[in-house]
Design an enzyme around this catalytic site. Structure first.
Site, PDB file in Angstrom:
ATOM      1  N   LYS A 107       0.314 -10.061   1.454  1.00 23.72           N
ATOM      2  CA  LYS A 107      -0.880 -10.482   2.186  1.00 23.72           C
ATOM      3  C   LYS A 107      -2.086  -9.814   1.519  1.00 23.72           C
ATOM      4  CE  LYS A 107      -3.387  -9.225   5.219  1.00 23.72           C
ATOM      5  NZ  LYS A 107      -4.707  -9.455   4.636  1.00 23.72           N
TER       6      LYS A 107
ATOM      7  N   CYS B 156      -9.925   4.471  -4.429  1.00 22.58           N
ATOM      8  CA  CYS B 156      -9.436   5.496  -3.501  1.00 22.58           C
ATOM      9  C   CYS B 156      -9.338   6.865  -4.165  1.00 22.58           C
ATOM     10  CB  CYS B 156      -8.084   5.093  -2.936  1.00 22.58           C
ATOM     11  SG  CYS B 156      -6.912   4.621  -4.196  1.00 22.58           S
TER      12      CYS B 156
ATOM     13  N   GLU C 172     -14.954   8.982   3.697  1.00 23.89           N
ATOM     14  CA  GLU C 172     -14.854   8.173   2.486  1.00 23.89           C
ATOM     15  C   GLU C 172     -15.902   7.070   2.546  1.00 23.89           C
ATOM     16  OE1 GLU C 172     -11.406   5.599   2.069  1.00 23.89           O
ATOM     17  OE2 GLU C 172     -11.208   6.229  -0.012  1.00 23.89           O
TER      18      GLU C 172
HETATM   19  P1  NAD Z   1      -8.494  -2.279   5.904  1.00 26.75           P
HETATM   20  O1  NAD Z   1      -7.632  -1.100   5.896  1.00 26.75           O
HETATM   21  O2  NAD Z   1      -8.939  -2.784   7.206  1.00 26.75           O
HETATM   22  O3  NAD Z   1      -7.756  -3.500   5.171  1.00 26.75           O
HETATM   23  C1  NAD Z   1      -6.720  -3.364   4.214  1.00 26.75           C
HETATM   24  C2  NAD Z   1      -5.748  -4.503   4.380  1.00 26.75           C
HETATM   25  O4  NAD Z   1      -5.130  -4.446   5.676  1.00 26.75           O
HETATM   26  C3  NAD Z   1      -6.338  -5.900   4.285  1.00 26.75           C
HETATM   27  O5  NAD Z   1      -5.446  -6.750   3.633  1.00 26.75           O
HETATM   28  C4  NAD Z   1      -6.492  -6.294   5.747  1.00 26.75           C
HETATM   29  O6  NAD Z   1      -6.549  -7.680   5.952  1.00 26.75           O
HETATM   30  C5  NAD Z   1      -5.231  -5.707   6.327  1.00 26.75           C
HETATM   31  N1  NAD Z   1      -5.258  -5.482   7.770  1.00 26.75           N
HETATM   32  C6  NAD Z   1      -6.319  -5.422   8.600  1.00 26.75           C
HETATM   33  N2  NAD Z   1      -5.923  -5.156   9.871  1.00 26.75           N
HETATM   34  C7  NAD Z   1      -4.577  -5.050   9.832  1.00 26.75           C
HETATM   35  C8  NAD Z   1      -3.583  -4.764  10.806  1.00 26.75           C
HETATM   36  N3  NAD Z   1      -3.888  -4.549  12.084  1.00 26.75           N
HETATM   37  N4  NAD Z   1      -2.295  -4.704  10.424  1.00 26.75           N
HETATM   38  C9  NAD Z   1      -1.957  -4.894   9.138  1.00 26.75           C
HETATM   39  N5  NAD Z   1      -2.853  -5.189   8.166  1.00 26.75           N
HETATM   40  C10 NAD Z   1      -4.151  -5.253   8.499  1.00 26.75           C
HETATM   41  O7  NAD Z   1      -9.666  -1.968   4.951  1.00 26.75           O
HETATM   42  P2  NAD Z   1     -11.122  -2.615   4.963  1.00 26.75           P
HETATM   43  O8  NAD Z   1     -11.666  -2.779   6.350  1.00 26.75           O
HETATM   44  O9  NAD Z   1     -11.091  -3.833   4.144  1.00 26.75           O
HETATM   45  O10 NAD Z   1     -11.919  -1.459   4.262  1.00 26.75           O
HETATM   46  C11 NAD Z   1     -12.453  -0.417   5.029  1.00 26.75           C
HETATM   47  C12 NAD Z   1     -12.349   0.895   4.342  1.00 26.75           C
HETATM   48  O11 NAD Z   1     -11.002   1.131   3.921  1.00 26.75           O
HETATM   49  C13 NAD Z   1     -13.093   1.041   3.049  1.00 26.75           C
HETATM   50  O12 NAD Z   1     -14.435   1.220   3.211  1.00 26.75           O
HETATM   51  C14 NAD Z   1     -12.396   2.218   2.458  1.00 26.75           C
HETATM   52  O13 NAD Z   1     -12.847   3.401   3.019  1.00 26.75           O
HETATM   53  C15 NAD Z   1     -10.972   1.998   2.838  1.00 26.75           C
HETATM   54  N6  NAD Z   1     -10.196   1.376   1.749  1.00 26.75           N
HETATM   55  C16 NAD Z   1      -9.360   2.167   1.056  1.00 26.75           C
HETATM   56  C17 NAD Z   1      -8.628   1.618   0.032  1.00 26.75           C
HETATM   57  C18 NAD Z   1      -7.678   2.443  -0.761  1.00 26.75           C
HETATM   58  O14 NAD Z   1      -7.403   2.130  -1.906  1.00 26.75           O
HETATM   59  N7  NAD Z   1      -7.101   3.479  -0.193  1.00 26.75           N
HETATM   60  C19 NAD Z   1      -8.766   0.282  -0.302  1.00 26.75           C
HETATM   61  C20 NAD Z   1      -9.618  -0.509   0.467  1.00 26.75           C
HETATM   62  C21 NAD Z   1     -10.317   0.065   1.494  1.00 26.75           C
END
Ligand code: NAD
Length: 489
Positions: A178, A286, A382
């Protein structure tokens, strides 16, 4: 602007077939350099997840039982296909994610490396023979879990697809991927390459959408293991949902990574590493060096040099291969701008940058805050943007204590020419990865993951295979008659 390789419309990819979303809904994915739509993508629901999990479950036995040599050869073929299509994939990623073209090319070289590296492991996933005496033969076998859910973020979409899917497949699992809702495209194209390489079509499925299909996957009874990369709050939600079926999770949740610069370091080199480590992919990394802890003796030189680098950065659409592209979404641009405002309010000094560019797209200037106290929000949370905070320290301070004083523990770096100090600090730093006199020192071959709230489990390297294999112990009685074995003996 649509890249010639981007298609107009992407339904889900289930069991090798383009599959209309059950609810019939589509959303647009946009080019972050303009915020203009580039393609229409299925918006997934729990019903779409059901279909994809069923396809993966059906394909699993055939793939699991494919002999390991063939399995490895097919996975190796994926690497070759990614290399052959690298420029096409990079062009697609650039318009969907925003990153400079050369960084996107590097992402897909890394993606090919994951498939190549893990392909070689397919016929080496050995168990052990355990000496328990002459009356019994005892051995272990390492078996795949079954269906692996891969939930991806939007910062390295194609590269992280490969980071999880390659070891999952090599271990004999089927996957449901996903991608993040703002960067879904490369997952479809990579899944097609997996099929072209001879991986069974049902063994690699893609369901697009956001939290709804993400949540449905993590709580699905037909999913046997979950690999998630993203934010801490979503990672916590994933863990809670996975508890329902006691599904194991691997979580990679970001960091607030300290770079300690001592007075005996080569300051120019340290500045160069930190600049690359915070401004690459506009800071949406990250493992970025987003918190520099700099000794007062070299503080002015460090600030002056990194400011000059930030000022010289050229920003533009990723396809023009500038130094830095836009942030991935309008919402994220607003989030980063709010953090910059918060830094100002808390009394940090803006040495350079801080503004959203007055043009279409999600461009934020490379930004450096100085005179930052480690307790400020911008030093604790972050930001995930091109925003470096510089915290001074003196001989009276313990920089490792300051470095460890956050909830995260993903990466950390030490810049020093004193070998004893380097080793002592590496031991004390609470981080899964420590770099000395460099940054981004992890490769496909080295384990990567977090301490503290940065996550659970390890990606990359041989250790990642542990997330995709479970151990079965087999005890065979060689003697006739009843023995006197009892539990716990
Ligand atoms: P997020 O954690 O919400 O999303 C990551 C993934 O999880 C996406 O594919 C999203 O659709 C999915 N997702 C959302 N809700 C979910 C749920 N309830 N159950 C399972 N999957 C779910 O991240 P975001 O909102 O896109 O980004 C927000 C913050 O996350 C960023 O600003 C950053 O701080 C952090 N981030 C970290 C990384 C990393 O590499 N560690 C990568 C992206 C974002």
């Amino acid at each position: 602007m649509r890249s010639p390789d981007v298609r107009e419309r992407y339904p889900h990819l289930v069991g090798g077939s383009w599959t209309e979303p059950v609810a019939g809904e589509y959303v647009e994915t946009v080019d972050p350099a303009t915020n203009e739509p580039i393609a229409t993508v299925a918006s997934g629901t729990a019903a779409d997840v059901d279909a994809a999990v069923s396809a993966a479950r059906a394909a699993f036995p055939e793939w699991r039982d494919t002999d390991p040599v063939t399995r490895g050869q097919r996975v190796h073929r994926v690497a070759e296909l990614i290399r052959a299509r690298r420029d096409e994939l990079a062009a697609i990623e650039t318009v969907d994610q925003g990153k400079p073209l050369s960084q996107a090319r590097s992402d897909f070289e890394g993606a090919a490396r994951y498939f190549e590296y893990y392909a070689g492991a397919a016929d080496k996933l050995e168990g052990e023979s355990i000496p328990v005496g002459t009356g019994q033969v005892d051995f272990t076998v390492r078996e795949p879990y079954g269906v692996s859910a891969q939930i991806l973020p939007w910062n390295f979409p194609g590269n992280l697809f490969a980071r999880g899917v390659a070891p999952a497949l090599v271990a004999g699992n089927a996957v449901v991927v996903k991608p993040a809702p703002t960067t879904p495209l490369s997952a479809f194209h990579l899944a097609e390459l997996c099929h072209e390489a001879g991986i069974p079509e049902g063994a690699v499925n893609v369901v697009a959408g956001g939290g709804e299909p993400g949540g449905a996957l993590t709580e699905h009874a037909g999913v046997d293991t979950v690999t998630f990369t993203g934010s801490v709050p979503t990672g916590q939600a994933v863990m809670r949902a996975a508890a329902e079926h006691v599904t194991p999770v691997t979580l990679e949740l970001g960091g607030k990574n300290p770079a300690i610069v001592y007075p005996d370091a080569d300051v120019e080199e340290a500045v160069g590493w930190v600049a690359t480590a915070i401004f690459t992919n506009a800071g949406q990394v990250c493992s970025a060096a987003d918190r520099a802890l700099v000794h007062e003796d070299v503080y002015d030189a460090f600030v002056e040099q990194i400011t000059a680098i930030a000022e010289a950065y050229e920003l533009g659409p990723g396809r023009e291969d500038p130094d830095m592209g836009p942030l991935n979404s309008e919402a994220h641009r607003e989030r980063v701008a709010e953090y910059v405002e918060r830094g100002r309010e808390e009394g940090a000094t803006l040495a350079v940058g801080g503004d959203v560019l007055d043009r279409a797209g999600n461009f934020v200037e490379p930004t450096v805050f100085v005179d930052v106290d480690n307790g400020m929000t911008v030093a604790q949370e972050e930001i995930f943007g091109p925003v470096l905070v510089v915290v001074p320290f003196s001989d009276d301070d313990d920089p490792v204590e300051i470095a460890n004083d956050v909830e995260y523990g993903l990466t950390a770096g030490v810049f020093t020419n004193d070998v004893r100090r380097a080793h002592r600090d590496a031991r004390r730093l609470e981080a899964g990865n420590v770099y000395v006199n460099k940054w981004f020192g992890d490769t496909n071959q080295t384990p990567f993951g977090g301490y503290k709230k940065s996550g659970i489990g390890r990606e990359k390297g041989f250790e990642a295979l542990d997330s995709y294999l479970q151990t079965k112990n087999v005890a065979i009685n060689l003697e006739r008659g009843l023995g006197d074995d009892l539990p716990g003996a």
